[in-house]
Design a protein around this motif. Structure first.
Motif, PDB file in Angstrom:
ATOM      1  N   UNK A  58       0.827  -1.196   0.000  1.00 37.92           N
ATOM      2  CA  UNK A  58       0.000   0.000   0.000  1.00 37.92           C
ATOM      3  C   UNK A  58       0.867   1.254   0.000  1.00 37.92           C
ATOM      4  N   UNK A  59       0.372   2.278  -0.659  1.00 36.41           N
ATOM      5  CA  UNK A  59       1.027   3.579  -0.621  1.00 36.41           C
ATOM      6  C   UNK A  59       0.968   4.121   0.809  1.00 36.41           C
ATOM      7  N   UNK A  60       2.043   4.712   1.319  1.00 42.04           N
ATOM      8  CA  UNK A  60       2.025   5.245   2.689  1.00 42.04           C
ATOM      9  C   UNK A  60       0.887   6.236   2.930  1.00 42.04           C
ATOM     10  N   UNK A  61       0.548   7.016   1.914  1.00 45.82           N
ATOM     11  CA  UNK A  61      -0.532   7.980   2.061  1.00 45.82           C
ATOM     12  C   UNK A  61      -1.865   7.281   2.297  1.00 45.82           C
ATOM     13  N   UNK A  62      -2.055   6.123   1.664  1.00 47.91           N
ATOM     14  CA  UNK A  62      -3.282   5.344   1.866  1.00 47.91           C
ATOM     15  C   UNK A  62      -3.404   4.913   3.317  1.00 47.91           C
ATOM     16  N   UNK A 289      14.198  16.394  -5.016  1.00 46.89           N
ATOM     17  CA  UNK A 289      13.880  15.464  -6.093  1.00 46.89           C
ATOM     18  C   UNK A 289      13.871  14.044  -5.552  1.00 46.89           C
ATOM     19  N   UNK A 290      13.091  13.162  -6.187  1.00 46.81           N
ATOM     20  CA  UNK A 290      12.932  11.795  -5.722  1.00 46.81           C
ATOM     21  C   UNK A 290      13.384  10.811  -6.797  1.00 46.81           C
ATOM     22  N   UNK A 291      14.215   9.859  -6.390  1.00 41.18           N
ATOM     23  CA  UNK A 291      14.669   8.831  -7.313  1.00 41.18           C
ATOM     24  C   UNK A 291      13.620   7.742  -7.482  1.00 41.18           C
ATOM     25  N   UNK A 292      12.883   7.446  -6.404  1.00 41.84           N
ATOM     26  CA  UNK A 292      11.879   6.379  -6.412  1.00 41.84           C
ATOM     27  C   UNK A 292      10.493   7.002  -6.392  1.00 41.84           C
ATOM     28  N   UNK A 293       9.634   6.567  -7.298  1.00 39.88           N
ATOM     29  CA  UNK A 293       8.258   7.041  -7.350  1.00 39.88           C
ATOM     30  C   UNK A 293       7.333   5.983  -6.756  1.00 39.88           C
ATOM     31  N   UNK A 294       6.433   6.397  -5.878  1.00 43.74           N
ATOM     32  CA  UNK A 294       5.507   5.467  -5.225  1.00 43.74           C
ATOM     33  C   UNK A 294       4.113   5.680  -5.803  1.00 43.74           C
ATOM     34  N   UNK A 295       3.690   4.849  -6.744  1.00 40.62           N
ATOM     35  CA  UNK A 295       2.374   5.034  -7.365  1.00 40.62           C
ATOM     36  C   UNK A 295       1.265   4.437  -6.508  1.00 40.62           C
ATOM     37  N   UNK A 296       0.026   4.771  -6.860  1.00 38.13           N
ATOM     38  CA  UNK A 296      -1.136   4.129  -6.269  1.00 38.13           C
ATOM     39  C   UNK A 296      -1.472   2.891  -7.094  1.00 38.13           C
ATOM     40  N   UNK A 297      -1.653   1.758  -6.415  1.00 38.71           N
ATOM     41  CA  UNK A 297      -1.917   0.485  -7.090  1.00 38.71           C
ATOM     42  C   UNK A 297      -3.351   0.043  -6.837  1.00 38.71           C
ATOM     43  N   UNK A 298      -3.683  -1.136  -7.337  1.00 43.99           N
ATOM     44  CA  UNK A 298      -5.035  -1.677  -7.128  1.00 43.99           C
ATOM     45  C   UNK A 298      -5.334  -1.906  -5.654  1.00 43.99           C
ATOM     46  N   UNK A 304      -9.185   2.513  -0.517  1.00 39.03           N
ATOM     47  CA  UNK A 304      -9.985   3.731  -0.599  1.00 39.03           C
ATOM     48  C   UNK A 304     -11.471   3.388  -0.655  1.00 39.03           C
ATOM     49  N   UNK A 305     -11.819   2.282  -1.326  1.00 35.89           N
ATOM     50  CA  UNK A 305     -13.213   1.828  -1.356  1.00 35.89           C
ATOM     51  C   UNK A 305     -13.678   1.455   0.050  1.00 35.89           C
ATOM     52  N   UNK A 306     -12.806   0.787   0.808  1.00 35.21           N
ATOM     53  CA  UNK A 306     -13.132   0.440   2.192  1.00 35.21           C
ATOM     54  C   UNK A 306     -13.341   1.703   3.028  1.00 35.21           C
ATOM     55  N   UNK A 307     -12.484   2.692   2.830  1.00 34.59           N
ATOM     56  CA  UNK A 307     -12.597   3.941   3.594  1.00 34.59           C
ATOM     57  C   UNK A 307     -13.884   4.682   3.253  1.00 34.59           C
ATOM     58  N   UNK A 308     -14.251   4.703   1.977  1.00 32.93           N
ATOM     59  CA  UNK A 308     -15.516   5.327   1.586  1.00 32.93           C
ATOM     60  C   UNK A 308     -16.678   4.594   2.248  1.00 32.93           C
ATOM     61  N   UNK A 309     -16.590   3.258   2.295  1.00 29.84           N
ATOM     62  CA  UNK A 309     -17.619   2.475   2.970  1.00 29.84           C
ATOM     63  C   UNK A 309     -17.722   2.822   4.448  1.00 29.84           C
ATOM     64  N   UNK A 310     -16.584   3.047   5.112  1.00 27.82           N
ATOM     65  CA  UNK A 310     -16.595   3.413   6.526  1.00 27.82           C
ATOM     66  C   UNK A 310     -17.229   4.788   6.735  1.00 27.82           C
TER      67      UNK A 310
END
Length: 331
Positions: A58-62, A289-298, A304-310
């Motif tokens: 999971x993305x840290x922001x998630x 600047x950042x060498x590593x990019x952390x994308x949002x995955x499935x 995020x769907x679980x959080x919306x449900x909550x």
């Protein structure tokens, strides 16, 4: 059989039992924390270990948003929703590295938190609040104990400790436990570098980001230093030749004696850290600047769907009368 009420009518017995109850509420959580869970257990559930399950992906922001949503839902809904959130989040620990051990540790930590929270809330809760939770005459409340006058005048306790106050304190504790178990997931499954990258990506000020990272890095370090200091005291002969039944008391004493040297060690480390970040030009520029990019995955979209449900659950709970407009209704 001696009537229970006669115990707090006798001043000497009342004082002895009152002091026992006070130290029970204060010392029992600390004793369980130091002896049963132990400093090793605290380290196990407060430091990062690499893994391959979905929580690590999971993305840290998630994970930050998940903790905020859980905290918000537990704060605005009835107590048993917080209890369910606590239980469900605890089972996520089974997916971590050595999940069964971490699940056992977090279960014990939740139990300790419930005891400590209950005893820190119940004695101070007035009947005016309890009547909103348990809408019946206060004369029908079950009196567990009557405190001596100095507990009321000096410590601010309510004159009587009732069963309803204890139940209310236990209900409030699930607000704390739900936040605790969801927050620790971030520390257990995310490197400090990844946290820094994501906070920088969303333009969080560097000073705030750095403060959070220092906290995340320091918490497990504190337990590690305390554990080392306590072990050194026993190696040097603390409690040698004494009955094993006294071992918890010596362990507690060693923990208290370890606080000052641990603080000195951490303050020295903080000075070295400050020198290190200054040497590397921390805050020399507004961004990095950042060498590593952390994308949002499935996995992130699923969370995020679980959080919306909550959030929807919290809204519906308030609409149908399971909100916090009346503090934690007891049914």
């Amino acid at each position: 059989m001696v009537p229970w009420s006669s115990l707090y009518e006798d001043p000497f017995t009342q004082n002895i039992i009152s002091l026992f109850l006070f130290f029970y509420g204060v010392a029992l959580p600390i004793g369980l924390l130091l002896t049963v869970l132990g400093l090793k257990g605290l380290m196990e559930i407060t430091r990062y270990e690499s893994g391959k399950t979905f929580l690590y992906k999971l993305n840290p922001l998630t994970k930050v948003f998940f903790g905020i949503v859980v905290m918000s839902v537990a704060a605005v809904t009835i107590w048993w929703i917080g209890a369910i959130l606590t239980l469900v989040t605890m089972f996520l620990y089974l997916t971590l590295n050595d999940g069964k051990k971490k699940f056992a540790y977090i279960t014990l930590l939740v139990f300790i938190t419930i005891i400590g929270s209950t005893w820190s809330i119940a004695p101070y809760t007035p009947n005016s609040v309890l009547q909103m939770v348990f809408p019946c005459p206060t004369s029908s409340y079950t009196v567990v104990w009557v405190w001596p006058s100095y507990f009321v005048n000096i410590m601010g306790y309510e004159p009587q400790l009732t069963l309803q106050a204890l139940i209310y304190g236990a209900q409030i504790s699930f607000r704390i436990t739900s936040v605790l178990v969801s927050s620790l997931l971030l520390i257990l499954t995310t490197t400090t570098s990844d946290i820094f990258r994501m906070f920088s990506k969303v333009k969080v000020p560097l000073a705030i980001t750095f403060s959070i990272l220092v906290g995340v890095k320091t918490v497990p370090r504190i337990f590690e230093i305390l554990d080392t200091s306590v072990k050194m005291q026993f190696i040097r002969g603390l409690g040698y030749g004494k009955p094993r039944v006294l071992y918890p008391l010596y362990f507690f004493y060693a923990g208290l004696m370890a606080i000052i040297p641990s603080m000195v060690y951490l303050l020295r480390g903080a000075k070295n850290l400050a020198i290190s970040v200054d040497t590397r030009g921390f805050r020399a520029y507004e961004s990095r600047t950042m060498l590593v990019n952390l994308p949002f995955t499935k996995y992130d979209y699923a969370m995020f769907a679980v959080m919306i449900g909550l959030i929807i659950l919290a809204v519906l709970a308030n609409i149908y009368g399971f909100g916090r407009s009346i503090p934690y209704v007891g049914y």
